[in-house]
Design an enzyme around this catalytic site. Structure first.
Site, PDB file in Angstrom:
ATOM      1  N   CYS A   1      -9.875  -5.407  -5.076  1.00 37.17           N
ATOM      2  CA  CYS A   1     -10.836  -4.487  -4.466  1.00 37.17           C
ATOM      3  C   CYS A   1     -11.444  -3.619  -5.567  1.00 37.17           C
ATOM      4  O   CYS A   1     -10.755  -3.206  -6.500  1.00 37.17           O
ATOM      5  CB  CYS A   1     -10.145  -3.607  -3.426  1.00 37.17           C
ATOM      6  SG  CYS A   1      -9.364  -4.562  -2.115  1.00 37.17           S
TER       7      CYS A   1
ATOM      8  N   CYS B   1      -3.656   1.336   0.139  1.00 35.61           N
ATOM      9  CA  CYS B   1      -3.122   0.617  -1.006  1.00 35.61           C
ATOM     10  C   CYS B   1      -4.101   0.748  -2.165  1.00 35.61           C
ATOM     11  O   CYS B   1      -5.304   0.862  -1.984  1.00 35.61           O
ATOM     12  CB  CYS B   1      -2.840  -0.841  -0.668  1.00 35.61           C
ATOM     13  SG  CYS B   1      -4.248  -1.781  -0.114  1.00 35.61           S
TER      14      CYS B   1
ATOM     15  N   CYS C   1      -9.803  -0.167  -6.638  1.00 32.18           N
ATOM     16  CA  CYS C   1      -8.344  -0.152  -6.722  1.00 32.18           C
ATOM     17  C   CYS C   1      -7.816  -0.390  -8.134  1.00 32.18           C
ATOM     18  O   CYS C   1      -8.194  -1.363  -8.790  1.00 32.18           O
ATOM     19  CB  CYS C   1      -7.784  -1.213  -5.781  1.00 32.18           C
ATOM     20  SG  CYS C   1      -6.008  -1.390  -5.922  1.00 32.18           S
TER      21      CYS C   1
ATOM     22  N   CYS D   1       6.397   5.197   0.495  1.00 31.18           N
ATOM     23  CA  CYS D   1       5.388   4.144   0.323  1.00 31.18           C
ATOM     24  C   CYS D   1       5.952   3.103  -0.638  1.00 31.18           C
ATOM     25  O   CYS D   1       6.335   3.446  -1.761  1.00 31.18           O
ATOM     26  CB  CYS D   1       4.114   4.788  -0.241  1.00 31.18           C
ATOM     27  SG  CYS D   1       2.872   3.603  -0.763  1.00 31.18           S
TER      28      CYS D   1
ATOM     29  N   GLU E   1       5.824   0.414  -8.306  1.00 35.02           N
ATOM     30  CA  GLU E   1       5.904   1.831  -7.955  1.00 35.02           C
ATOM     31  C   GLU E   1       6.203   2.031  -6.473  1.00 35.02           C
ATOM     32  O   GLU E   1       5.790   1.233  -5.635  1.00 35.02           O
ATOM     33  CB  GLU E   1       4.560   2.508  -8.230  1.00 35.02           C
ATOM     34  CG  GLU E   1       4.209   2.570  -9.681  1.00 35.02           C
ATOM     35  CD  GLU E   1       2.801   3.095  -9.903  1.00 35.02           C
ATOM     36  OE1 GLU E   1       2.500   3.438 -11.043  1.00 35.02           O
ATOM     37  OE2 GLU E   1       2.023   3.170  -8.935  1.00 35.02           O
TER      38      GLU E   1
ATOM     39  N   CYS F   1      -1.831  -7.273  -7.823  1.00 38.87           N
ATOM     40  CA  CYS F   1      -2.535  -7.738  -6.627  1.00 38.87           C
ATOM     41  C   CYS F   1      -3.710  -8.624  -7.020  1.00 38.87           C
ATOM     42  O   CYS F   1      -4.493  -8.280  -7.911  1.00 38.87           O
ATOM     43  CB  CYS F   1      -3.029  -6.572  -5.782  1.00 38.87           C
ATOM     44  SG  CYS F   1      -3.686  -7.111  -4.182  1.00 38.87           S
TER      45      CYS F   1
HETATM   46  S1  SF4 Z   1      -6.577  -2.062  -2.425  1.00 39.78           S
HETATM   47 FE1  SF4 Z   1      -4.695  -3.160  -1.833  1.00 39.78          FE
HETATM   48  S2  SF4 Z   1      -5.435  -5.252  -1.435  1.00 39.78           S
HETATM   49 FE2  SF4 Z   1      -7.066  -4.245  -2.599  1.00 39.78          FE
HETATM   50  S3  SF4 Z   1      -6.627  -4.817  -4.739  1.00 39.78           S
HETATM   51 FE3  SF4 Z   1      -5.621  -2.856  -4.296  1.00 39.78          FE
HETATM   52  S4  SF4 Z   1      -3.517  -3.343  -3.755  1.00 39.78           S
HETATM   53 FE4  SF4 Z   1      -4.765  -5.211  -3.565  1.00 39.78          FE
END
Ligand code: SF4
Length: 367
Positions: A128, A345, A131, A117, A97, A124
């Protein structure tokens, strides 16, 4: 092209000398590589047919072997605030995206830029707790051409030219875990977007920060900090077990900041977890160790993807912000409206259903 034909080579992502070398068997005219580059970048061409000042025979020869390599837009999700999320399908079917964010209305007339962006990985591995991308799990690294291509497609669709945008590496993925390709994309982007208008956001990959610091022209650095306390941060961002807050701050203290530039700390606030007065005070003490500003980002909730995590109330966010400000920290609250949520992110929302089941959340324990 038939199914038995070998895939054509994308030209986007090659440096000028590499491009000259790639097309050398097709033309002896050395200026053609620069001409092609201009068509692919400044003039946003998606194919060789559009390159009308190239000889017809050369265009046909290029078309036999190469493609420009722009990603294909599979879906567009517009938001009320004028932002738009674009879901791209890459050549191998992988989806990523990008988000277009218009210039702030009040300041658009003052020459304020739009923001694009971009994603750097198709997933990833960092995981986190707050996320959505982390739930999808690791994905492959994007090439420099695939990163640059996201920006160019958005620029073509929205009709803006060079020097009209900010670019933020805050989409899917941890850019510093794909540093060779991200670094090349930064080089290629420079003709369009000045490094001062480019921001790279990291979860705190310390060796990557040190490597990026060696670049002659560096982007702005944003760091997803989220908590100052080592234990709390490790629970929210497991990467902290690898590179601690202490190591991260040491690397940031050595980051070569140019006059007038600051490091941005992003703090995703989760209700009842890292939005306490103690967390605010610890954060204030920490961030003041480097020239910086703090963006508070109240969590983008997702019952499906982030079960059990909720956004703090406006009063709670306000109190947190006031505590930071009272300690002398420059703080901004970024309430996400529509897709303008691309302020850290992993905070993109409304993601397409993944091809596989989400992986378990990070080993997160509510305090
Ligand atoms: S916040 Fe950024 S670094 Fe953390 S899991 Fe999501 S995409 Fe990855």
């Amino acid at each position: 092209m038939s199914f038995s034909d070998p895939p054509k080579t994308p030209l986007l992502g090659l440096s000028l000398p590499e491009l000259a070398q790639a097309i050398a068997p097709l033309t002896r005219e050395r200026f053609r590589a620069a001409q092609l580059t201009r068509w692919m970048t400044e003039r946003r061409a998606a194919g060789f047919d559009a390159m009308t000042d190239l000889p017809v025979a050369l265009r046909a020869a290029l078309d036999e072997r190469f493609v420009v390599g722009l990603p294909e837009v599979e879906a567009r999700t517009p938001a009320e605030d004028g932002a738009e999320k674009l879901l791209f399908r890459l050549a191998d079917g992988v989806k990523v995206e990008a988000v277009y964010i218009p210039a702030p209305r009040k300041r658009a007339s003052a020459g304020e830029r739009v923001t694009v962006c971009v994603s750097s990985q198709a997933g990833c591995a960092v995981n986190c707790a707050f996320c959505v991308t982390g739930r999808i799990g690791a994905g492959r690294n994007l090439t420099a051409g695939e990163i640059l291509g996201q920006y160019l497609v958005v620029a073509r669709e929205k009709g803006f030219g060079p020097r009209a945008a900010n670019v933020v590496f805050m989409g899917m993925g941890e850019p510093l875990l794909n540093l060779p390709n991200v670094s090349r994309a930064l080089d290629l982007l420079e003709v369009e977007v000045s490094p001062r208008r480019t921001t790279l956001s990291t979860a705190g990959v310390v060796p990557g920060i040190r490597e990026l610091a060696k670049r002659e022209r560096r982007p702005n650095l944003a760091v997803s900090l989220t908590a100052a306390d080592e234990e709390l941060r490790t629970r929210l961002m497991p990467i902290n077990a690898r590179w601690s807050v202490a190591e991260l701050l040491e690397a940031l203290a050595e980051w070569p900041l140019e006059p007038g530039r600051r490091i941005t700390f992003e703090v995703v606030l989760v209700a009842g977890v890292n939005d306490t007065p103690e967390a605010a005070r610890a954060l204030a003490r920490l961030v003041k160790r480097v020239p910086s500003k703090v963006n508070l980002i109240p969590l983008n909730e997702s019952a499906e993807w982030l079960p059990g995590l909720t956004r703090p109330s406006a009063e709670r966010v306000d109190a947190f912000g006031r505590l930071l400000a009272a300690s002398g920290v420059d703080v901004t609250v970024r309430w996400s409206k529509g897709l303008g949520a691309a302020a850290a992110c992993g905070q993109l929302k409304g993601r397409e259903a993944p091809a596989r089941a989400p992986r378990p959340p990070a080993p997160f324990v509510r305090s």
